[in-house]
Enzyme design. Structure first.
Site, PDB file in Angstrom:
ATOM      1  N   HIS A  33       1.047  -1.198  -0.131  1.00 54.03           N
ATOM      2  CA  HIS A  33       0.134  -0.078   0.126  1.00 54.03           C
ATOM      3  C   HIS A  33       0.867   1.282   0.043  1.00 54.03           C
ATOM      4  CE1 HIS A  33      -2.872  -2.712   2.338  1.00 54.03           C
ATOM      5  NE2 HIS A  33      -3.140  -2.316   0.850  1.00 54.03           N
ATOM      6  N   GLN A  57     -18.300  -5.730  -0.063  1.00 54.57           N
ATOM      7  CA  GLN A  57     -17.975  -7.613  -1.211  1.00 54.57           C
ATOM      8  C   GLN A  57     -16.841  -8.724  -0.389  1.00 54.57           C
ATOM      9  OE1 GLN A  57     -14.040  -3.575  -1.603  1.00 54.57           O
ATOM     10  NE2 GLN A  57     -13.249  -5.632  -1.619  1.00 54.57           N
ATOM     11  N   LYS A 151      -1.126  -6.809  -8.105  1.00 54.72           N
ATOM     12  CA  LYS A 151      -1.432  -7.867  -6.833  1.00 54.72           C
ATOM     13  C   LYS A 151      -2.734  -8.251  -7.162  1.00 54.72           C
ATOM     14  CE  LYS A 151      -1.603 -10.293  -3.632  1.00 54.72           C
ATOM     15  NZ  LYS A 151      -2.877 -10.343  -3.212  1.00 54.72           N
TER      16      LYS A 151
HETATM   17  O1  PAF Z   1      -8.417  -3.514  -2.898  1.00 50.42           O
HETATM   18  C1  PAF Z   1      -8.502  -3.254  -2.268  1.00 50.42           C
HETATM   19  O2  PAF Z   1      -8.608  -2.699  -0.989  1.00 50.42           O
HETATM   20  C2  PAF Z   1     -10.159  -3.113  -1.959  1.00 50.42           C
HETATM   21  O3  PAF Z   1     -10.976  -4.285  -2.294  1.00 50.42           O
HETATM   22  C3  PAF Z   1     -11.198  -1.566  -2.636  1.00 50.42           C
HETATM   23  C4  PAF Z   1     -10.364  -1.296  -3.500  1.00 50.42           C
HETATM   24  C5  PAF Z   1     -10.553  -0.725  -1.695  1.00 50.42           C
HETATM   25  C6  PAF Z   1     -11.873  -1.303  -2.429  1.00 50.42           C
HETATM   26  O4  PAF Z   1     -12.987  -1.986  -1.542  1.00 50.42           O
END
Ligand code: PAF
Length: 279
Positions: A33, A57, A151
């Site tokens: 990140h 999600q 990734k």
């Molecule tokens: O890759 C992630 O961490 C998540 O899928 C995202 C893009 C922040 C969406 O919740």
């Protein structure tokens, strides 16, 4: 670094930003990140990151409740990496009422690979990303950029496609996968691995490398390449979901001489890992 917990606070903080560059995350941040945040810093006048664990999600049996929330260390890392504004809404702020309008990627992209094994995953991702874009970029006048890691290769493609289909004035920039010294792709879920599993985990990237190497030597028997890699991981105690060769353009099976990517997802104990290598 300034922190906004509401959309109104975020828009206020960004009111003078012409070219924001944005990195969406779900927190539990690692060096992968941080590389995306540093990349974003070179793209805009204000670097924005978000931390939001997006319930939409996650499947019901997945790790939404236990997903690590590491607020203090995430803030320290983001500030050190050059993030100017952190958007950290809570669920009531981002979803004050059930989200009835959702973004549905086309099945041929959104329901394959990750979307096949995690039904609805890309609806959840696309919907939250669309909403985060609306929050972050609404005040911007000029070039807007958002950085997504390779990734999550399929996620990057889904978001690129969404931006193009909705004519969103946002440049989607890809960040290279960051790896541990042994080659394991950095991921928030690596933290779930026991010491023994952590030592084993590199085998996923080794399997993908072996597939890529076979392709590079001119081996055209893709089914055999996939079967061999899957069998290798299974023998070592993994439960592979897929190890597959796809064309980079649309993640469909290759038909001719096209740029390729090998992608894999497999479970090691209770942890599901994904990785990919462009060939
Ligand atoms: O890759 C992630 O961490 C998540 O899928 C995202 C893009 C922040 C969406 O919740």
């Amino acid at each position: 670094m300034q922190i906004a917990h509401t959309i109104a606070e975020l828009r206020h903080l960004l009111r003078h930003s012409l070219h924001p560059a944005f990195v969406p995350t779900m927190g539990n941040l690692h060096d992968g990140h941080m590389a995306l945040v540093r990349q974003a810093s070179a793209l805009g006048d204000v670097t924005v990151a978000s931390i939001f664990v997006n319930r939409l999600q996650f499947l019901p049996h997945e790790d939404f409740d236990t997903y690590p929330r590491t607020w203090e260390s995430d803030c320290a890392k983001l500030a050190a990496a050059g993030c100017d504004v952190l958007f950290a809404p809570n669920e009531k702020e981002l979803y004050p009422e059930p989200q009835l309008y959702k973004v549905h990627p086309p099945a041929e992209l959104g329901d394959i690979l990750e979307g096949h094994f995690r039904p609805g995953f890309f609806v959840g991702v696309s919907t939250v990303v669309m909403k985060l874009f609306a929050c972050v970029f609404s005040e911007a006048q000029g070039r807007r950029a958002a950085v997504f890691g390779k990734k999550d290769y399929q996620q990057l493609m889904v978001i690129r496609h969404m931006v193009q289909q909705f004519a969103l004035p946002i440049e989607i920039v890809a960040g290279e996968t960051q790896r541990a010294p042994d080659g394991l792709a950095l991921s928030s879920r690596n933290g779930y691995l026991s010491d023994t599993e952590r030592a084993e985990a590199v085998q996923l990237s080794l399997a993908l490398k072996a597939m890529a190497a076979a392709l590079k030597t001119g081996d055209k028997d893709i089914a055999a390449i996939e079967t061999q890699a899957t069998a290798m991981l299974s023998r070592r105690g993994w439960t592979p979901d897929y190890l597959t060769v796809r064309r980079r353009s649309d993640l469909q099976a290759p038909v001719g001489e096209e740029p390729l990517v090998v992608l894999g997802a497999a479970r090691l104990g209770n942890t599901r890992l994904i990785d990919n290598i462009e060939v």
